[in-house]
Scaffold this active site. Structure first.
Site, PDB file in Angstrom:
ATOM      1  N   ARG A 123      28.625  -5.769   1.206  1.00 21.87           N
ATOM      2  CA  ARG A 123      29.888  -5.979   1.915  1.00 21.87           C
ATOM      3  C   ARG A 123      30.822  -6.873   1.105  1.00 21.87           C
ATOM      4  O   ARG A 123      32.031  -6.670   1.070  1.00 21.87           O
ATOM      5  CB  ARG A 123      29.603  -6.614   3.284  1.00 21.87           C
ATOM      6  N   ASN A 155      40.359  -2.905   6.700  1.00 27.86           N
ATOM      7  CA  ASN A 155      39.190  -3.717   7.061  1.00 27.86           C
ATOM      8  C   ASN A 155      38.477  -4.277   5.831  1.00 27.86           C
ATOM      9  O   ASN A 155      38.516  -3.663   4.770  1.00 27.86           O
ATOM     10  CB  ASN A 155      38.213  -2.869   7.881  1.00 27.86           C
ATOM     11  N   ASP A 183      39.966  -3.136  20.021  1.00 25.38           N
ATOM     12  CA  ASP A 183      38.730  -3.541  20.704  1.00 25.38           C
ATOM     13  C   ASP A 183      39.030  -3.851  22.177  1.00 25.38           C
ATOM     14  O   ASP A 183      38.266  -3.476  23.073  1.00 25.38           O
ATOM     15  CB  ASP A 183      38.127  -4.789  20.059  1.00 25.38           C
ATOM     16  N   ARG A 186      39.536  -0.715  24.142  1.00 24.54           N
ATOM     17  CA  ARG A 186      38.235  -0.124  24.458  1.00 24.54           C
ATOM     18  C   ARG A 186      37.557  -0.891  25.592  1.00 24.54           C
ATOM     19  O   ARG A 186      36.945  -0.293  26.485  1.00 24.54           O
ATOM     20  CB  ARG A 186      37.349  -0.134  23.208  1.00 24.54           C
ATOM     21  N   HIS A 210      37.281  -9.178  14.310  1.00 23.51           N
ATOM     22  CA  HIS A 210      37.200  -7.745  14.574  1.00 23.51           C
ATOM     23  C   HIS A 210      35.897  -7.274  13.937  1.00 23.51           C
ATOM     24  O   HIS A 210      35.844  -6.844  12.799  1.00 23.51           O
ATOM     25  CB  HIS A 210      38.396  -7.015  13.956  1.00 23.51           C
TER      26      HIS A 210
END
Length: 352
Positions: A123, A155, A183, A186, A210
């Site tokens: 990552r 991102n 988010d 949702r 996030h």
């Protein structure tokens, strides 16, 4: 690369027919200086970028839309595809270029470009590649659109919003990340689904990163103006904390499920970003959970960090952060989310 030639140059030798086609009105006044010409630039014409562009067009949010990408053929194809829908859309000038000068005069610059993760890549390495990409993007946007607001969608959005802030030199109120706006949508959908009500009647926020360390603000959820948890307690209706945690986990996993099924997310983020664009450009002063410079809020210390908080958005960018009530547990989780992001930032080589 610019817009397709207009019909006004269809005369012999490319003669401009505008003056021949229309009879001018006498003694006209210039346009009112109070009438704003709104321009949006979108960097990155992948699935997310084009979903945002399409939603901006259908919702009539801009007079001019500029698309920017490193792939000229893909870019021109997307521009032409949108231009060919002109008869079905509000009038918007659409241009496209690999040259960032096309963003000149933009009120809002939306960045969706990002490197894709390679199999087996860490990552952190992916993030470093995205930082390198932002070094090639953000300074050019700052040069050609120095009065714009930057809206970061790429991102990991919180860290990259911080990177964009550092690279642009913009004041923090004019650098915003899309954060947990989607988010929270949702979250509202899942709560509405449980209660069989319209999601627009649900007031609920996901804050923080996030990502996996996001925080659901259960204590402040209301439906139709009724605080949910306090109502259940007053009515002595039992609920299990595990049920709440399960709903939050569904929110976190939603994107992964969509990606596993169709390969990417696009439509929901398109609508989410368009809602932010409307709030910013039309000075709506609406509250959205977006990634903002959070140091000093809710006890967040230790360094400059961007994460999502309920913020008021308007023409000036981020106008303020809502003094939403947090329980001590929620506040501590939010601070832990900030520490998670700061730990990642500490490993970055920004070269600034």
């Amino acid at each position: 690369m610019h817009k397709a030639p207009s019909a006004s140059s269809l005369g012999p030798g490319g003669l401009d027919l505008t003056n021949a086609f229309f009879k001018p009105i006498q003694n006209t006044a210039p346009p009112s200086p109070t009438k704003r010409h709104t321009k949006i630039a979108v960097v990155g014409v992948g699935n997310v970028g084009m979903a945002i562009a399409q939603t901006i067009l259908t919702q009539d949010l801009a007079d001019e839309l500029a698309l920017i990408d490193a792939k000229p053929d893909k870019l021109r194809g997307e521009m032409l595809d949108l231009q060919h829908a002109a008869a079905f859309l509000p009038r918007t000038k659409i241009s496209a270029s690999v040259d960032y000068s096309v963003a000149a005069g933009s009120d809002l610059c939306i960045v969706t470009a990002g490197a894709r993760q390679i199999a087996g890549e860490s990552r952190l390495n992916l993030l470093q590649r995205n930082v390198a990409l932002f070094r090639a993007i953000v300074p050019k946007l700052a040069r050609y659109a120095p009065e714009s607001t930057l809206l970061i969608v790429s991102n990991p959005v919180d860290v990259l919003t911080y990177v964009a802030w550092k690279l642009s030199g913009f004041p923090s109120n004019r650098v915003v990340g899309s954060g947990t706006n989607l988010d929270s949508s949702r979250f509202r959908f899942l709560i509405a689904d449980h209660l069989d009500v319209n999601a627009q009647d649900v007031q609920a926020y996901i804050v923080g990163e996030h990502g996996d360390s996001s925080v659901a603000l259960w204590s402040s959820i209301s439906v139709g103006g009724v605080p949910v948890l306090s109502f259940l307690e007053k009515q002595q209706i039992a609920y299990e904390k595990e049920t709440l945690e399960k709903i939050h986990k569904e929110v976190v996993d939603c994107a992964y499920e969509v990606i596993s099924l169709k390969g990417y997310t696009s439509w929901a983020i398109g609508y989410s970003v368009a809602s932010l664009a409307r709030a910013l450009l039309r000075d709506q002063r609406r509250i959205h959970p977006v990634s903002v410079l959070a140091r000093g809020f809710f006890g967040i210390e230790g360094g400059d960090v961007f994460l999502s908080l309920p913020a008021q958005l308007g023409r000036g960018g981020v106008l303020g952060v809502t003094n939403v009530h947090l329980t001590e547990e929620e506040a501590e989780r939010l601070r832990e989310s900030a520490r998670t992001i700061l730990e990642v930032q500490s490993q970055l080589d920004l070269g600034i």
